[in-house]
Design a protein around this motif. Structure first.
Motif, PDB file in Angstrom:
ATOM      1  N   TYR A  77       1.821   2.267   5.475  1.00  0.00           N
ATOM      2  CA  TYR A  77       2.097   3.367   6.391  1.00  0.00           C
ATOM      3  C   TYR A  77       0.936   3.596   7.349  1.00  0.00           C
ATOM      4  O   TYR A  77       1.075   4.329   8.330  1.00  0.00           O
ATOM      5  CB  TYR A  77       2.379   4.643   5.585  1.00  0.00           C
ATOM      6  CG  TYR A  77       3.483   4.461   4.578  1.00  0.00           C
ATOM      7  CD1 TYR A  77       4.820   4.576   4.949  1.00  0.00           C
ATOM      8  CD2 TYR A  77       3.190   4.138   3.250  1.00  0.00           C
ATOM      9  CE1 TYR A  77       5.842   4.386   4.024  1.00  0.00           C
ATOM     10  CE2 TYR A  77       4.205   3.945   2.321  1.00  0.00           C
ATOM     11  CZ  TYR A  77       5.523   4.062   2.721  1.00  0.00           C
ATOM     12  OH  TYR A  77       6.533   3.854   1.803  1.00  0.00           O
ATOM     13  N   PHE A  78      -0.197   2.980   7.084  1.00  0.00           N
ATOM     14  CA  PHE A  78      -1.352   3.071   7.978  1.00  0.00           C
ATOM     15  C   PHE A  78      -1.303   2.045   9.101  1.00  0.00           C
ATOM     16  O   PHE A  78      -2.249   1.959   9.890  1.00  0.00           O
ATOM     17  CB  PHE A  78      -2.649   2.838   7.180  1.00  0.00           C
ATOM     18  CG  PHE A  78      -3.048   3.956   6.266  1.00  0.00           C
ATOM     19  CD1 PHE A  78      -3.425   5.191   6.774  1.00  0.00           C
ATOM     20  CD2 PHE A  78      -3.083   3.774   4.891  1.00  0.00           C
ATOM     21  CE1 PHE A  78      -3.825   6.222   5.929  1.00  0.00           C
ATOM     22  CE2 PHE A  78      -3.484   4.786   4.037  1.00  0.00           C
ATOM     23  CZ  PHE A  78      -3.853   6.015   4.554  1.00  0.00           C
ATOM     24  N   ALA A  79      -0.266   1.244   9.183  1.00  0.00           N
ATOM     25  CA  ALA A  79      -0.258   0.105  10.113  1.00  0.00           C
ATOM     26  C   ALA A  79      -0.541   0.521  11.551  1.00  0.00           C
ATOM     27  O   ALA A  79      -1.360  -0.115  12.239  1.00  0.00           O
ATOM     28  CB  ALA A  79       1.077  -0.632  10.025  1.00  0.00           C
TER      29      ALA A  79
ATOM     30  N   ASN B  26       0.868  -1.177   0.000  1.00  0.00           N
ATOM     31  CA  ASN B  26       0.000   0.000   0.000  1.00  0.00           C
ATOM     32  C   ASN B  26       0.909   1.233   0.000  1.00  0.00           C
ATOM     33  O   ASN B  26       1.343   1.686   1.046  1.00  0.00           O
ATOM     34  CB  ASN B  26      -0.893  -0.059   1.239  1.00  0.00           C
ATOM     35  CG  ASN B  26      -1.800   1.120   1.443  1.00  0.00           C
ATOM     36  OD1 ASN B  26      -2.089   1.489   2.588  1.00  0.00           O
ATOM     37  ND2 ASN B  26      -2.266   1.740   0.391  1.00  0.00           N
ATOM     38  N   VAL B  27       1.188   1.773  -1.180  1.00  0.00           N
ATOM     39  CA  VAL B  27       2.322   2.669  -1.355  1.00  0.00           C
ATOM     40  C   VAL B  27       2.024   4.100  -0.916  1.00  0.00           C
ATOM     41  O   VAL B  27       0.900   4.462  -0.565  1.00  0.00           O
ATOM     42  CB  VAL B  27       2.800   2.645  -2.823  1.00  0.00           C
ATOM     43  CG1 VAL B  27       3.237   1.247  -3.223  1.00  0.00           C
ATOM     44  CG2 VAL B  27       1.733   3.175  -3.776  1.00  0.00           C
ATOM     45  N   SER B  28       3.075   4.914  -0.995  1.00  0.00           N
ATOM     46  CA  SER B  28       3.052   6.260  -0.441  1.00  0.00           C
ATOM     47  C   SER B  28       1.965   7.144  -1.045  1.00  0.00           C
ATOM     48  O   SER B  28       1.298   7.895  -0.326  1.00  0.00           O
ATOM     49  CB  SER B  28       4.416   6.915  -0.640  1.00  0.00           C
ATOM     50  OG  SER B  28       4.755   6.968  -2.024  1.00  0.00           O
ATOM     51  N   GLY B  29       1.799   7.073  -2.368  1.00  0.00           N
ATOM     52  CA  GLY B  29       0.777   7.908  -3.001  1.00  0.00           C
ATOM     53  C   GLY B  29      -0.621   7.537  -2.552  1.00  0.00           C
ATOM     54  O   GLY B  29      -1.483   8.413  -2.374  1.00  0.00           O
ATOM     55  N   GLU B  30      -0.864   6.240  -2.363  1.00  0.00           N
ATOM     56  CA  GLU B  30      -2.160   5.780  -1.863  1.00  0.00           C
ATOM     57  C   GLU B  30      -2.396   6.309  -0.450  1.00  0.00           C
ATOM     58  O   GLU B  30      -3.518   6.702  -0.094  1.00  0.00           O
ATOM     59  CB  GLU B  30      -2.192   4.253  -1.880  1.00  0.00           C
ATOM     60  CG  GLU B  30      -2.066   3.657  -3.271  1.00  0.00           C
ATOM     61  CD  GLU B  30      -1.761   2.169  -3.286  1.00  0.00           C
ATOM     62  OE1 GLU B  30      -1.759   1.580  -4.369  1.00  0.00           O
ATOM     63  OE2 GLU B  30      -1.515   1.594  -2.201  1.00  0.00           O
ATOM     64  N   TYR B  31      -1.341   6.315   0.340  1.00  0.00           N
ATOM     65  CA  TYR B  31      -1.409   6.839   1.711  1.00  0.00           C
ATOM     66  C   TYR B  31      -1.677   8.346   1.701  1.00  0.00           C
ATOM     67  O   TYR B  31      -2.591   8.837   2.382  1.00  0.00           O
ATOM     68  CB  TYR B  31      -0.091   6.524   2.422  1.00  0.00           C
ATOM     69  CG  TYR B  31       0.083   7.154   3.781  1.00  0.00           C
ATOM     70  CD1 TYR B  31      -0.386   6.519   4.929  1.00  0.00           C
ATOM     71  CD2 TYR B  31       0.755   8.368   3.930  1.00  0.00           C
ATOM     72  CE1 TYR B  31      -0.209   7.084   6.185  1.00  0.00           C
ATOM     73  CE2 TYR B  31       0.941   8.943   5.176  1.00  0.00           C
ATOM     74  CZ  TYR B  31       0.452   8.301   6.306  1.00  0.00           C
ATOM     75  OH  TYR B  31       0.633   8.866   7.543  1.00  0.00           O
ATOM     76  N   SER B  32      -0.875   9.075   0.933  1.00  0.00           N
ATOM     77  CA  SER B  32      -0.950  10.538   0.982  1.00  0.00           C
ATOM     78  C   SER B  32      -2.272  11.074   0.440  1.00  0.00           C
ATOM     79  O   SER B  32      -2.784  12.087   0.928  1.00  0.00           O
ATOM     80  CB  SER B  32       0.222  11.141   0.198  1.00  0.00           C
ATOM     81  OG  SER B  32       1.450  10.822   0.824  1.00  0.00           O
TER      82      SER B  32
END
Length: 328
Positions: free
Chosen positions: A315-317, A274-280
């Protein structure tokens, strides 16, 4: 009404009934939490494009890892960010025994021996040109890069990494790393291969965090075309044949069909990144009040599990682990 029809809603009539029949579940132990480690002291600096994600110097790293472990998360993946003057044309700091990831790994394993430490194995953060392999005459050279990637993996295993995760997408990288690990006495160390890694627009914030933006060109000669589906199975098949123990699909959200394809065709554990762009994107929309962050994140990650992911790098872990605890 004298009609016959099926009453599906009977099984949705209460929260407890819905919970009883839920087919897909998220657990804290499903997650691998990414951490960025930097040189210096007293450094905890938020990545501008990734709210809630920080660079940590080694003196502050253990406090963050302690929090991660307290939430029930069993694994982290380490990304190193050397200082600019430490970068060179072949990424020496990637495979140096005293490189930032090697030092961080030794420190974490000493303080938290039960925590699984995954080492990202690539050169891009450490090269002055920002590419994932050796560059000759403007070309990313495949075979010359393999030796350095194997050296990097061995140095990470020597430092105590539990899992090696090569992300470079050079042809033959799993075979080269497996051979290097075996010959160095690390035949017991598994390889979590970035088997299916697309040349995605969703990596922008990560390149901000890892300071790994290519200084020329792009990575489309070694990362995959987002339009291709069958190619993913060829890439995964090669890595399985070469000795991979896990298969990563990256990114996740726009590639749920690929996660399911890989799950259906291979019996190895499947990892969704679940990559950075999906997170941001989610963080930015939530900060603007446009979406419910918790509901959106839980739906996204559940979709990744439902598609076939056994493990999710996200990064949402920490956020999700807290929400799961609150729901107990």
């Amino acid at each position: 009404m004298d009609i016959q029809f099926t009453r599906h809603r009977r099984l949705r009539s209460s929260a407890n009934l819905r919970a009883m029949l839920r087919e897909t579940h998220l657990r804290a132990e499903d997650f691998i939490y990414p951490l960025f480690v930097v040189e210096g002291e007293n450094q905890k600096n938020e990545v501008p494009s990734m709210p809630g994600v920080y660079h940590f110097s080694l003196d502050l790293l253990n406090d963050e890892v302690r929090e991660v472990q307290s939430l029930g998360i069993k694994s982290i993946i380490l990304f190193g960010v050397p200082e600019a003057h430490q970068k060179d044309e072949c990424g020496t700091q990637a495979f140096h025994d005293h490189g930032i990831v090697q030092r961080a790994t030794r420190q974490v394993k000493e303080a938290f021996p039960e925590l699984l430490v995954v080492a990202d194995t690539c050169l891009c953060e450490y090269t002055d040109h920002g590419h994932c392999g050796i560059v000759e005459n403007g070309e990313i050279v495949n075979d010359s890069s393999l030796e350095l990637l194997a050296r990097t993996a061995v140095s990470q295993a020597k430092a105590g990494a539990d899992i090696i995760a090569p992300s470079n997408m050079m042809d033959g990288f799993v075979a080269a790393i497996r051979k290097g690990l075996d010959e160095a006495g690390y035949s017991h160390i598994p390889i979590m291969s970035y088997a299916v890694k697309y040349a995605s627009a969703f990596y922008g914030p990560f390149r901000d965090a890892a300071q790994s933006t290519p200084q020329f060109g792009d990575r489309k000669t070694y990362q995959m075309d987002p339009a291709n589906r069958e190619e993913a199975l060829r890439e995964a098949h090669s890595d399985v044949e070469e000795g991979a123990d896990f298969l990563i699909v990256k990114p996740a959200l726009s590639y749920l069909d690929i996660i399911r394809d890989v799950k259906n065709n291979f019996s190895l554990p499947i990892v969704a990144y679940n990559v950075s762009g999906e997170y941001s994107m989610v963080k930015a929309a939530a900060q603007n009040g446009w979406i419910d962050e918790k509901a959106t994140v839980m739906e996204m990650l559940t979709g990744m599990k439902r598609a076939g992911a056994d493990i999710i790098i996200t990064y949402f872990a920490k956020d999700v682990a807290r929400w799961l605890k609150e729901a107990e």
